[in-house]
Design a protein around this motif. Structure first.
Motif, mmCIF file in Angstrom:
data_model
loop_
_atom_site.group_PDB
_atom_site.id
_atom_site.type_symbol
_atom_site.label_atom_id
_atom_site.label_comp_id
_atom_site.label_asym_id
_atom_site.label_seq_id
_atom_site.Cartn_x
_atom_site.Cartn_y
_atom_site.Cartn_z
ATOM 1 N N ASP A 179 0.825 -1.206 0.000
ATOM 2 C CA ASP A 179 0.000 0.000 0.000
ATOM 3 C C ASP A 179 0.858 1.254 0.000
ATOM 4 N N LYS A 180 0.459 2.202 -0.828
ATOM 5 C CA LYS A 180 1.140 3.493 -0.904
ATOM 6 C C LYS A 180 0.176 4.630 -0.557
ATOM 7 N N GLY A 181 -0.739 4.351 0.380
ATOM 8 C CA GLY A 181 -1.686 5.378 0.814
ATOM 9 C C GLY A 181 -2.993 5.370 0.063
ATOM 10 N N ALA A 182 -3.401 4.216 -0.446
ATOM 11 C CA ALA A 182 -4.637 4.116 -1.222
ATOM 12 C C ALA A 182 -5.866 4.262 -0.333
ATOM 13 N N LEU A 183 -6.896 4.851 -0.884
ATOM 14 C CA LEU A 183 -8.176 4.938 -0.190
ATOM 15 C C LEU A 183 -8.887 3.586 -0.249
ATOM 16 N N ASP A 184 -9.879 3.431 0.604
ATOM 17 C CA ASP A 184 -10.604 2.172 0.749
ATOM 18 C C ASP A 184 -11.169 1.653 -0.580
ATOM 19 N N PHE A 185 -11.813 2.528 -1.360
ATOM 20 C CA PHE A 185 -12.419 2.076 -2.610
ATOM 21 C C PHE A 185 -11.367 1.634 -3.629
ATOM 22 N N VAL A 186 -10.168 2.190 -3.553
ATOM 23 C CA VAL A 186 -9.084 1.784 -4.452
ATOM 24 C C VAL A 186 -8.612 0.382 -4.066
ATOM 25 N N ILE A 187 -8.468 0.141 -2.779
ATOM 26 C CA ILE A 187 -8.059 -1.184 -2.298
ATOM 27 C C ILE A 187 -9.063 -2.237 -2.748
ATOM 28 N N ARG A 188 -10.348 -1.948 -2.565
ATOM 29 C CA ARG A 188 -11.398 -2.893 -2.966
ATOM 30 C C ARG A 188 -11.372 -3.164 -4.479
ATOM 31 N N SER A 189 -11.250 -2.121 -5.268
ATOM 32 C CA SER A 189 -11.289 -2.312 -6.719
ATOM 33 C C SER A 189 -10.053 -3.051 -7.221
ATOM 34 N N ARG A 190 -8.887 -2.755 -6.666
ATOM 35 C CA ARG A 190 -7.678 -3.481 -7.067
ATOM 36 C C ARG A 190 -7.783 -4.952 -6.683
ATOM 37 N N LEU A 191 -8.319 -5.232 -5.510
ATOM 38 C CA LEU A 191 -8.482 -6.619 -5.078
ATOM 39 C C LEU A 191 -9.482 -7.352 -5.970
#
Length: 101
Positions: free
Chosen positions: A66-78
């Motif tokens: 993680d490089k400071g991603a917001l929650d929705f970015v983490i979910r979409s990448r996953l």
């Protein structure tokens, strides 16, 4: 859902996250998390990843950089990594009615 091959989504750019999935031959979910904001948000990132996996995969190793991603970015990448690894596709345009003529 079964993970058929290793998969990755995301970048190592600022405000993004890189997620790599691979089958876990030992069974279960193994989460390896590295984050620039671990002290402040490590638990929240862990919770987000585990919540997304709860309905999709059981036997997987998840590497999160993680490089400071917001929650929705983490979910979409996953979700993207899951689709790539399970070799499935999802047509968002057909599901929500956008893009139809």
């Amino acid at each position: 859902m079964i993970l058929k091959k290793p998969a990755m989504a995301g970048t190592l750019e600022s405000s993004d996250v890189q997620i790599t999935l691979r089958p876990n031959p030992n069974g279960g979910v193994q989460l390896n998390l590295r984050s620039d904001v671990m002290a402040q948000f490590g638990d929240a990132i862990r919770d987000t990843v585990m919540e997304e996996l709860k309905f999709d995969l059981n036997d997987v190793v998840v590497d999160v950089e993680d490089k400071g991603a917001l929650d929705f970015v983490i979910r979409s990448r996953l979700q993207c990594a899951i689709c790539r690894g399970a070799e499935i596709s999802y047509n968002w345009a057909e599901e929500d009615g956008h893009g139809k003529q």
